[in-house]
Design a protein around this motif. Sequence first.
Motif, mmCIF file in Angstrom:
data_model
loop_
_atom_site.group_PDB
_atom_site.id
_atom_site.type_symbol
_atom_site.label_atom_id
_atom_site.label_comp_id
_atom_site.label_asym_id
_atom_site.label_seq_id
_atom_site.Cartn_x
_atom_site.Cartn_y
_atom_site.Cartn_z
ATOM 1 N N ARG A 1 0.868 -1.163 0.000
ATOM 2 C CA ARG A 1 0.000 0.000 0.000
ATOM 3 C C ARG A 1 0.908 1.216 0.000
ATOM 4 O O ARG A 1 1.934 1.232 0.669
ATOM 5 C CB ARG A 1 -0.832 0.001 1.287
ATOM 6 C CG ARG A 1 -1.692 1.224 1.413
ATOM 7 C CD ARG A 1 -1.738 1.703 2.819
ATOM 8 N NE ARG A 1 -2.751 0.996 3.595
ATOM 9 C CZ ARG A 1 -3.382 1.560 4.629
ATOM 10 N NH1 ARG A 1 -3.082 2.766 5.001
ATOM 11 N NH2 ARG A 1 -4.254 0.871 5.311
ATOM 12 N N GLU A 2 0.537 2.223 -0.766
ATOM 13 C CA GLU A 2 1.342 3.428 -0.779
ATOM 14 C C GLU A 2 0.835 4.357 0.312
ATOM 15 O O GLU A 2 -0.365 4.488 0.519
ATOM 16 C CB GLU A 2 1.256 4.121 -2.143
ATOM 17 C CG GLU A 2 2.254 5.254 -2.249
ATOM 18 C CD GLU A 2 2.253 5.941 -3.604
ATOM 19 O OE1 GLU A 2 1.690 5.391 -4.568
ATOM 20 O OE2 GLU A 2 2.810 7.055 -3.686
ATOM 21 N N VAL A 3 1.759 4.993 1.021
ATOM 22 C CA VAL A 3 1.385 5.910 2.083
ATOM 23 C C VAL A 3 1.941 7.291 1.748
ATOM 24 O O VAL A 3 3.126 7.433 1.484
ATOM 25 C CB VAL A 3 1.965 5.454 3.444
ATOM 26 C CG1 VAL A 3 1.504 6.390 4.555
ATOM 27 C CG2 VAL A 3 1.548 4.027 3.742
ATOM 28 N N VAL A 4 1.082 8.274 1.742
ATOM 29 C CA VAL A 4 1.520 9.628 1.408
ATOM 30 C C VAL A 4 1.749 10.424 2.684
ATOM 31 O O VAL A 4 0.801 10.724 3.407
ATOM 32 C CB VAL A 4 0.475 10.359 0.551
ATOM 33 C CG1 VAL A 4 0.921 11.786 0.264
ATOM 34 C CG2 VAL A 4 0.234 9.606 -0.741
ATOM 35 N N VAL A 5 2.992 10.718 2.980
ATOM 36 C CA VAL A 5 3.303 11.487 4.176
ATOM 37 C C VAL A 5 4.268 12.617 3.870
ATOM 38 O O VAL A 5 4.521 13.456 4.709
ATOM 39 C CB VAL A 5 3.958 10.634 5.280
ATOM 40 C CG1 VAL A 5 2.915 9.786 5.969
ATOM 41 C CG2 VAL A 5 5.078 9.780 4.725
ATOM 42 N N ASP A 6 4.790 12.615 2.672
ATOM 43 C CA ASP A 6 5.842 13.536 2.326
ATOM 44 C C ASP A 6 5.654 13.919 0.865
ATOM 45 O O ASP A 6 5.550 13.051 0.008
ATOM 46 C CB ASP A 6 7.175 12.808 2.502
ATOM 47 C CG ASP A 6 8.369 13.690 2.248
ATOM 48 O OD1 ASP A 6 8.264 14.602 1.414
ATOM 49 O OD2 ASP A 6 9.422 13.470 2.862
ATOM 50 N N HIS B 1 -5.262 0.713 8.709
ATOM 51 C CA HIS B 1 -4.541 1.230 9.877
ATOM 52 C C HIS B 1 -3.963 2.592 9.519
ATOM 53 O O HIS B 1 -3.991 2.996 8.361
ATOM 54 C CB HIS B 1 -3.421 0.272 10.275
ATOM 55 C CG HIS B 1 -2.304 0.238 9.292
ATOM 56 N ND1 HIS B 1 -2.396 -0.406 8.076
ATOM 57 C CD2 HIS B 1 -1.065 0.797 9.317
ATOM 58 C CE1 HIS B 1 -1.269 -0.252 7.411
ATOM 59 N NE2 HIS B 1 -0.453 0.473 8.131
ATOM 60 N N HIS B 2 -3.397 3.269 10.520
ATOM 61 C CA HIS B 2 -2.891 4.615 10.285
ATOM 62 C C HIS B 2 -1.429 4.737 10.705
ATOM 63 O O HIS B 2 -0.842 3.755 11.131
ATOM 64 C CB HIS B 2 -3.791 5.624 10.988
ATOM 65 C CG HIS B 2 -5.207 5.521 10.524
ATOM 66 N ND1 HIS B 2 -5.592 5.890 9.256
ATOM 67 C CD2 HIS B 2 -6.320 5.046 11.128
ATOM 68 C CE1 HIS B 2 -6.886 5.665 9.114
ATOM 69 N NE2 HIS B 2 -7.355 5.149 10.230
ATOM 70 N N VAL C 1 -1.924 16.289 13.717
ATOM 71 C CA VAL C 1 -2.749 15.162 13.306
ATOM 72 C C VAL C 1 -3.409 15.528 11.983
ATOM 73 O O VAL C 1 -4.169 16.489 11.926
ATOM 74 C CB VAL C 1 -3.855 14.852 14.346
ATOM 75 C CG1 VAL C 1 -4.726 13.694 13.867
ATOM 76 C CG2 VAL C 1 -3.237 14.535 15.697
ATOM 77 N N ASP C 2 -3.059 14.820 10.939
ATOM 78 C CA ASP C 2 -3.598 15.137 9.617
ATOM 79 C C ASP C 2 -4.521 14.034 9.131
ATOM 80 O O ASP C 2 -4.104 12.873 9.026
ATOM 81 C CB ASP C 2 -2.457 15.285 8.604
ATOM 82 C CG ASP C 2 -1.568 16.482 8.919
ATOM 83 O OD1 ASP C 2 -2.006 17.355 9.686
ATOM 84 O OD2 ASP C 2 -0.439 16.515 8.399
ATOM 85 N N ILE C 3 -5.732 14.411 8.814
ATOM 86 C CA ILE C 3 -6.667 13.434 8.268
ATOM 87 C C ILE C 3 -7.014 13.829 6.843
ATOM 88 O O ILE C 3 -7.409 14.964 6.584
ATOM 89 C CB ILE C 3 -7.962 13.366 9.096
ATOM 90 C CG1 ILE C 3 -7.628 13.026 10.556
ATOM 91 C CG2 ILE C 3 -8.923 12.345 8.496
ATOM 92 C CD1 ILE C 3 -8.848 12.877 11.446
ATOM 93 N N VAL C 4 -6.804 12.902 5.937
ATOM 94 C CA VAL C 4 -7.150 13.133 4.535
ATOM 95 C C VAL C 4 -8.133 12.066 4.105
ATOM 96 O O VAL C 4 -7.838 10.868 4.197
ATOM 97 C CB VAL C 4 -5.909 13.065 3.620
ATOM 98 C CG1 VAL C 4 -6.328 13.214 2.159
ATOM 99 C CG2 VAL C 4 -4.911 14.141 4.000
ATOM 100 N N ASP D 1 -7.137 8.470 5.445
ATOM 101 C CA ASP D 1 -5.736 8.383 5.880
ATOM 102 C C ASP D 1 -5.468 9.320 7.042
ATOM 103 O O ASP D 1 -5.675 10.523 6.933
ATOM 104 C CB ASP D 1 -4.800 8.761 4.735
ATOM 105 C CG ASP D 1 -4.898 7.787 3.566
ATOM 106 O OD1 ASP D 1 -5.407 6.667 3.769
ATOM 107 O OD2 ASP D 1 -4.467 8.156 2.466
ATOM 108 N N ILE D 2 -4.982 8.749 8.122
ATOM 109 C CA ILE D 2 -4.619 9.587 9.259
ATOM 110 C C ILE D 2 -3.120 9.492 9.483
ATOM 111 O O ILE D 2 -2.570 8.401 9.579
ATOM 112 C CB ILE D 2 -5.346 9.140 10.539
ATOM 113 C CG1 ILE D 2 -6.865 9.174 10.316
ATOM 114 C CG2 ILE D 2 -4.950 10.035 11.714
ATOM 115 C CD1 ILE D 2 -7.685 8.806 11.539
ATOM 116 N N VAL D 3 -2.477 10.641 9.509
ATOM 117 C CA VAL D 3 -1.046 10.688 9.775
ATOM 118 C C VAL D 3 -0.825 11.565 10.994
ATOM 119 O O VAL D 3 -1.219 12.729 11.009
ATOM 120 C CB VAL D 3 -0.270 11.285 8.584
ATOM 121 C CG1 VAL D 3 1.208 11.416 8.939
ATOM 122 C CG2 VAL D 3 -0.445 10.421 7.347
#
Lengths: 142, 142
Positions: A77-82, A95-96, B131-134, A132-134
């Motif tokens: 899964r690709e995760v976008v954080v940057d 999951h987050h 906390v970032d939610i998208v 998506d939660i980061v």
Amino acid sequence: MNETEIYSTEALHERLRAAGMRPTRQREELAELLFRDGNRHVTAEVLHREAAQDGIQVSLATIYNTLHQFTEAGLLREVVVDSGRAYFDTNTGPHHHFFNIESQELTDIPPDSVAVGDLPVPPAGTTIDAVDIVIRVAPQGR
Amino acid sequence: MNETEIYSTEALHERLRAAGMRPTRQREELAELLFRDGNRHVTAEVLHREAAQDGIQVSLATIYNTLHQFTEAGLLREVVVDSGRAYFDTNTGPHHHFFNIESQELTDIPPDSVAVGDLPVPPAGTTIDAVDIVIRVAPQGR
DNA sequence: ATAGCTGCAAATGCTTTGCAAGGCC
DNA sequence: GGCCTTGCAAAGCATTTGCAGCTAT
């Protein structure tokens, strides 16, 4: 089906075929690297370097191809954080993430430790595809 | 202080000075563009094109500089939704986003329409920074 | 006057692509 | 053998940087 089965060499073989991918040396070695040690979060760069250290010969272009093909196949899964770098997660379940803004390290948030209540109504004409939660974290004391 | 005051030309002038930035033509014109129409979500590209259409002459390099300086000054907030492009939001208050994965359009989620329950405990030695939610949405029917 | 800005062009970092050579079925 | 893959190098984006010239104070 348990974890071991899911990520066993044979099972991966099958998943590659099922996704219409030929089980080539590069793909199998990368799959091994990615899945043997449980959940991992990698960037193309990191995986490339790691492969090299393990004596696996793969070009960076193939790393990128493989990461995307695995993602389409549902293995990653690709995760976008940057904005600037793509991260891939071997944990494809819901999951987050925690993202350490200093070390750039990405880790899973234990499921159920974040509770999202009701979801908002999406804009007209659209449906929710993913949530998506980061949580960005920083070393203590700055 | 109401919205109009916060984003008035004079108030921006002040905020620029307070942040140690000289109120130059480019910065003031870009501020005007960004804040006159309420909440906006822009990329450097989009802002550059928009400035050009308004007859504002600014180089792309200055757009980038300005977006980052405004972000540091607390006038803008950067939103990460795409690995490959940076988005900036004129709404600096606490809130979350919808991201249309087809049109690449970013919109605010009305505050309070997403409730995050208890936050998880961050990794040892770290504290929560943000906390970032998208919520990724797609056009209906695909 | 001078410290800070701007703009251009070049450089950078990550990612993708084109195409010839090689590998799987 | 034929089609899919790989690897290299080149191209592509978004973003940053170096530096000369300009500008606000």
